[in-house]
Write an enzyme that holds these catalytic residues in place. Structure first.
Site, mmCIF file in Angstrom:
data_model
loop_
_atom_site.group_PDB
_atom_site.id
_atom_site.type_symbol
_atom_site.label_atom_id
_atom_site.label_comp_id
_atom_site.label_asym_id
_atom_site.label_seq_id
_atom_site.Cartn_x
_atom_site.Cartn_y
_atom_site.Cartn_z
ATOM 1 C CE LYS A 79 -3.964 2.029 2.500
ATOM 2 N NZ LYS A 79 -4.846 1.910 3.687
ATOM 3 C CB SER A 159 -8.173 3.803 2.677
ATOM 4 O OG SER A 159 -7.311 3.161 3.611
ATOM 5 C CB SER A 183 -8.586 1.170 5.659
ATOM 6 O OG SER A 183 -9.265 2.395 5.581
#
Lengths: 492, 95, 486
Positions: A79, A159, A183
């Protein structure tokens, strides 16, 4: 062959590498090809093929020398919230334009220590703020899954939407995510993948671009519970560079996966049965309870009475911390600078242009709730609610070993469907409680919705009982036998 | 509680985010929507409850007083959008 | 009794009310929350960690020694040590504040109420309350004079540990404020927790000044930021009080504001850059946990405290019988106090004190030296005093010997022998010298005997001159008195 390789998860790829069925370079090349073919999903912000191949070659050498680490040669997507030395790190924000960290996050350092290969940096909601991955400066991520008989683009959740999409579409063997209010778990549920947010303090936050420091944790996003157990084992551990990191030993998570829940008590929190909850979510939840009963657990109803206050408390605490954490993006030392006639105007221009609308909203809210005269009414009150929510769980864990709940109140939805910020916030209703209380929680795919979209079940556990949570997840996974994969429409 | 565009302007100023005058009413609506949402906490009885600021129940760890970091202005300045020699530079400030 | 601190205005008397917030840099190798060095005068931005510079994902980890130093200082200020304290973020934007917040302690500081004793000129003491001491990070340095359109930022100071020591508004004159700073610096130096070097910025003061009619409520105060010498603190207070009195006497009112002292012009002026920085939005730093101190550790630190100036002063007065004010001068720094004790031990302490505070300090002043690099050691000065005590030389000759010691570095005994300065105590020789003087001045002898007592000194002078100052003054006095009596 190459197409087959990318279907592998950590456990299978490890076995294949060990058996010399293929090399790390071959495995990495297969994923690099898949990434190229999967660009329509917009899962990666930055691809690092040269670095990946270089790392893979080194892995092959170590495998040959019998020095393979636990993740040796496994191609991982990271990420873009994790700082990676010498590799562009953006947090999906315009304001970090061109930022190349001179340091490595502890979690990713642990991955490289164990032999993993970096495929690239994964797309996400800007600064991890969002539940649909529509808030990225680098454009939205597209969910590999589509509704039955429909080509409309769906969101992958957020997210960590890039991570979830990449895992689901086989653009990496596994990925890292971060979870501040859901997330990891919500996008995992939206994409039919597995994700676990460990106990607060289990993984180091050092080198992870901060959004809400007291809530967020890094965690793995994988194709199976076993993979999650292996990857978490490498990511976790005490770090003296993070004052909130906890020096509790990391057990062998994979070894704890028996699927046997005899003698375990699982709680079903009645307050999670919210108004207007779709019937199929309710049905999958009931199914999950049944599976756990089948695995030997006793399933009981419990009460977590302050649950309904969790979302508002979260949407005070998280923006408050964010407003302060994001003050450092001022155009002076790194990232974007938009000139102005004086220092203040330079700040305002840089931050006005550099932050997207959702980040700006949260900074505004956070600034407001901390400002003179409002602190007690908002921030302090929210932190009191937080204690009540944590107390609820503490009481519940006196009688149960884990809690079973849905991960999200809906399956993946269409891009642009939730334009109102508050309706987007409501997606976090089942996930924020674990962040507020700092508890380990995971999402495991249960099955498909009527429209053919993955649905997730959530397991919440006691502090530092990731092994217990993973084992409940393992039982669910075994019973669900979820094998569905999205049609690879994006390769067309 | 709700905020008017003038308050939004003040908050934006405090947060150092440029917001165009024309955007203020819409932004005020958004902020009010969120404030209205979190407002429900006002009804909860929190008498005698201590705020929970961290879920980690241990004392702050202490490190030794040894120099282990810093030492390279070049590394520090490598990402700077503007610099002169080994200084970061910003528009001139009048104190 | 009239109060000497009151200021005469056009419309009557005014009293100043002063409180100080002193920022004292903690003596440590590394910064408060990062492992970067703290050495003064390094190349710009060469002692900056990415933690100090607020890079994404960087986290603070506190320095144990800085905590220990804060506790030590608190104990030195006779203050309450708070076993649980909390670090908060103070949020504001500034070019040299990289994170956009300063990590400080707001509601729960590490040290609570304490006190500092001022030694007044008249030998009395005055107690000033300490409100609190907390640990916080320093900011970097902005340089506004390097470029026509740009401010340069050096972050070497960013993150250096500071103790902010806040006093009660207990001071009533610039003089008291100066004494407070001097005494605080003394205490910090004794403790070894801050070097007190104001030129290098390791000690700075924010000065809160207001004025009121004697006995009235406190007036509105102004804060003068970052004053970096005791002389400037004095000047800033004098100017600021006068400014406020002028405004009030003209019927105006004081705006509570932050001001800057312009040392070149000797004036204070409003600080533009602080105009809208009032809302600091303090909240507990979520990257840190509450700091919980072990009571045993605190007790251990307390045991290791050195003797502090107040105790040392009391001991010097009690053990050596010297005057309180002299003692307070001697203990203003550790080295002169130690020097005094080394000299005074086994000797006449009053003689030792008068030599040290007289000729010895004057010599250091003249040469611009300190006790540590003085050309005269405690041992040498002690020997000199011994020579006076055993009548080898007189006090007057001793001054001559002392100068020779300063110049040559030789031992006093050697100088006395070399120069033949040994005192004449042989009464026969003194008697002969006196006889000769009296014979030469028969007229003065007559005058003396007829009642002009003052001439006695003249005779002594003549005798000393005749003996090149080596005659024992007591013997001269005694013999002379006998010979002159009718």
């Amino acid at each position: 062959m190459a197409g087959e390789l990318t279907k592998l998860g950590i456990a299978e790829a490890k076995a294949g590498l060990a058996a010399k069925d293929f090399s790390a370079v071959e495995l990495t090349s297969a994923f690099l090809d898949a990434m190229e073919g999967g660009r329509a999903l917009n899962a990666y912000i930055t691809e690092t093929p040269d670095l990946a191949l270089e790392q893979a070659a080194k892995s092959d050498a170590r495998i040959a020398a019998g020095e393979a680490g636990p993740l040796e040669g496994l191609p991982i997507g990271v990420k873009d919230l994790f700082c990676t030395r010498g590799v562009l790190t953006t947090a999906a924000s315009h304001i970090l334009d061109g930022f190349t960290p001179p340091y490595e996050s502890t979690v990713t350092s642990n991955l490289w220590r164990d032999g993993a290969v970096l495929l690239g940096k994964l797309n996400m909601d800007e600064f991890a703020m969002g539940g649909s991955n529509e808030n990225s400066y680098y454009g939205p991520v597209v969910n590999p899954w589509r509704r039955n008989g429909d080509t409309a683009a769906l969101v992958p959740g957020g997210s960590s939407g890039g991570s979830a999409a990449a895992v689901a579409a086989d653009l990496c063997v596994a990925a890292t995510g971060t979870d501040t209010g859901g997330s990891i778990r919500q996008p995992a549920a939206f994409t039919g993948t597995v994700g676990i947010k460990p106990t607060y303090g289990r993984c180091s936050r050092f080198g992870i671009v901060a959004f809400a420091s007291s809530l967020e944790q890094a965690g793995p996003m994988t194709k199976s519970v076993t993979d999650a157990a292996i990857l978490l084992g490498s990511m976790a551990g005490h770090d003296p560079h993070d004052s909130t990191s906890v020096p509790t030993p990391v057990p062998d998570y994979a070894a704890a996966l028996t699927g046997d829940l005899k003698g375990k008590k699982i709680g079903i929190p009645k307050e999670y049965r919210v108004d207007g909850m779709p019937a199929e979510i309710e049905a999958w939840w009931a199914k999950g309870a049944e599976w756990l009963r089948d695995a030997g657990a006793e399933v009981v109803e419990i009460s977590l009475p302050h649950t309904r206050h969790a979302l508002p408390a979260y949407y005070i605490v998280a923006p408050a911390e964010a407003s302060s954490n994001l003050a450092r993006y001022d155009g002076v030392r790194f990232g974007l600078r938009v000139p102005g006639k004086d220092l203040i105007e330079m700040y305002e221009n840089t931050r006005g242009e550099g932050f997207g609308p959702e980040v700006r909203r949260r900074i505004m809210i956070g600034t407001y709730v901390l400002s003179a005269g409002y602190y007690d009414a908002y921030y302090s009150r929210a932190q009191k609610l937080r204690r009540l929510i944590a107390n609820d769980f503490e009481t519940a864990f006196e009688t149960v070993d884990a809690v079973l709940a849905p991960t999200a109140p809906s399956a993946a939805f269409a891009s642009g469907e939730k334009a109102d910020p508050v309706s987007m916030y409501l997606l976090d209703v089942f996930t924020v409680t674990a962040n507020l209380a700092g508890l380990p929680a995971m999402s495991v795919p249960a099955g498909l919705s009527d429209q053919g979209l993955p649905m997730g079940l959530q397991v919440i556990g006691k502090p530092f009982d990731e092994a217990g949570v993973l084992n409940v997840g393992f039982a669910l996974e075994r019973a669900a036998a979820f094998k569905a994969k999205p049609a690879a429409w994006w390769r067309a | 509680m709700s905020v008017d565009p003038a308050t939004v302007k003040k908050i934006a100023r405090l947060a150092r985010i440029r917001v165009d005058e024309a955007e203020l009413p819409a932004l005020a609506d958004e902020v009010n929507g969120i404030l209205h949402f979190v407002e429900q906490l006002q009804s909860v009885d929190v008498e005698g409850v201590a705020p929970l600021t961290s879920v980690v129940h241990r004392s702050l760890p202490l490190r030794d007083d040894v120099v282990t970091d810093g030492g390279s202005a070049e590394t520090l300045l490598a990402n700077a959008p503007d610099r002169i020699e080994c200084f970061f530079t910003v528009p001139k400030v009048v104190e | 009794m009239s109060n000497p601190n009151l200021i005469q205005g056009a419309t009557g008397e005014w009293e100043m009310v002063i409180g100080l917030e002193v920022h004292a840099q903690v003596t440590s190798n590394a910064k408060l929350f990062s492992g970067a060095a703290t050495t003064f005068g390094a190349e710009p931005n060469s002692q900056v960690s990415t933690v100090d510079a607020g890079f994404p994902g960087m986290l603070p980890v506190i320095n144990r020694y800085c905590v220990e130093q804060a506790v030590r200082t608190g104990l030195g200020l006779k203050a309450k040590i708070n076993l649980t304290s909390v670090f908060d973020r103070k949020n504001y934007f500034y070019a040299d504040l990289p994170n956009g917040y300063q990590i400080s302690q707001y509601k729960d500081p590490i040290v609570g109420e304490g006190r500092l004793i001022l030694d007044m000129k008249d030998g009395s003491t005055r107690e000033i309350g300490i409100t609190r001491l907390h640990l916080e990070q320093d900011a970097g340095k902005s340089m506004h004079d390097q470029h026509p359109n740009l401010t340069f930022v050096d972050l070497n100071r960013a993150g250096v540990a500071l103790m902010e020591i806040v006093s009660e508004p207990d001071m009533r004159s610039a003089e008291e404020a100066a004494l407070y700073l001097t005494k605080l610096r003394t205490v910090l130096r004794y403790l070894g927790t801050c070097d007190g070097n104001m030129e290098e910025g390791s000690m700075r003061a924010d000065v809160n000044v207001s004025v009121r009619r004697p006995g009235a409520e406190f007036g509105t105060r102004c804060e003068i930021k970052n004053v970096n010498s005791i002389r400037f603190v004095r000047a800033a207070i004098e100017y600021e009080a006068r400014r406020q009195i002028d405004i009030l006497e003209d019927g105006g009112k004081i705006d509570q504001e932050t001001r800057l002292f312009d040392s070149g012009k000797g004036v204070t002026r409003s600080m533009r850059s602080k105009e809208d920085a009032h809302d600091y939005r303090y909240f507990p730093d979520p990257d840190l946990l509450p700091l919980v101190l072990d009571a045993e550790w605190v007790a251990e630190i307390e045991k290791g405290l050195p003797e502090l100036p107040d105790e040392k002063k009391a001991r010097l007065v009690a053990d050596y019988g010297i005057k309180p004010y002299d003692a307070s001068v001697l203990v203003a720094e550790r080295e002169p106090a130690d020097f005094f004790e080394a000299v005074a031990k086994g000797r006449d302490p009053k003689l030792a004190a008068s030599w040290i505070m007289g000729d010895y300090f004057a010599m250091l002043n003249r040469l611009g030296k300190s006790v540590t690099d003085s050309p005269v050691s405690a041992k040498a000065l002690g020997e000199l005093i011994d020579l006076i005590a055993d009548d080898t030389i007189s006090g007057r000759i001793a001054k001559e010997v002392f100068e020779a010691m300063v110049e040559t570095g030789k031992a006093p005994g050697a100088i006395v022998e070399e120069k033949g300065l040994r005192q004449v105590t042989d009464t026969g020789a003194i008697e002969a010298a006196i006889d000769e003087v009296l014979a030469r001045n028969a007229d003065k002898v007559a005058e003396y005997r007829s009642g002009k007592d003052k001439l006695f000194g003249f005779f002594v002078g003549q005798v000393m001159k005749a003996t090149q100052g080596k005659a024992n003054p007591a013997a001269v006095n005694e013999i002379l008195k006998g010979k002159l009596s009718p």
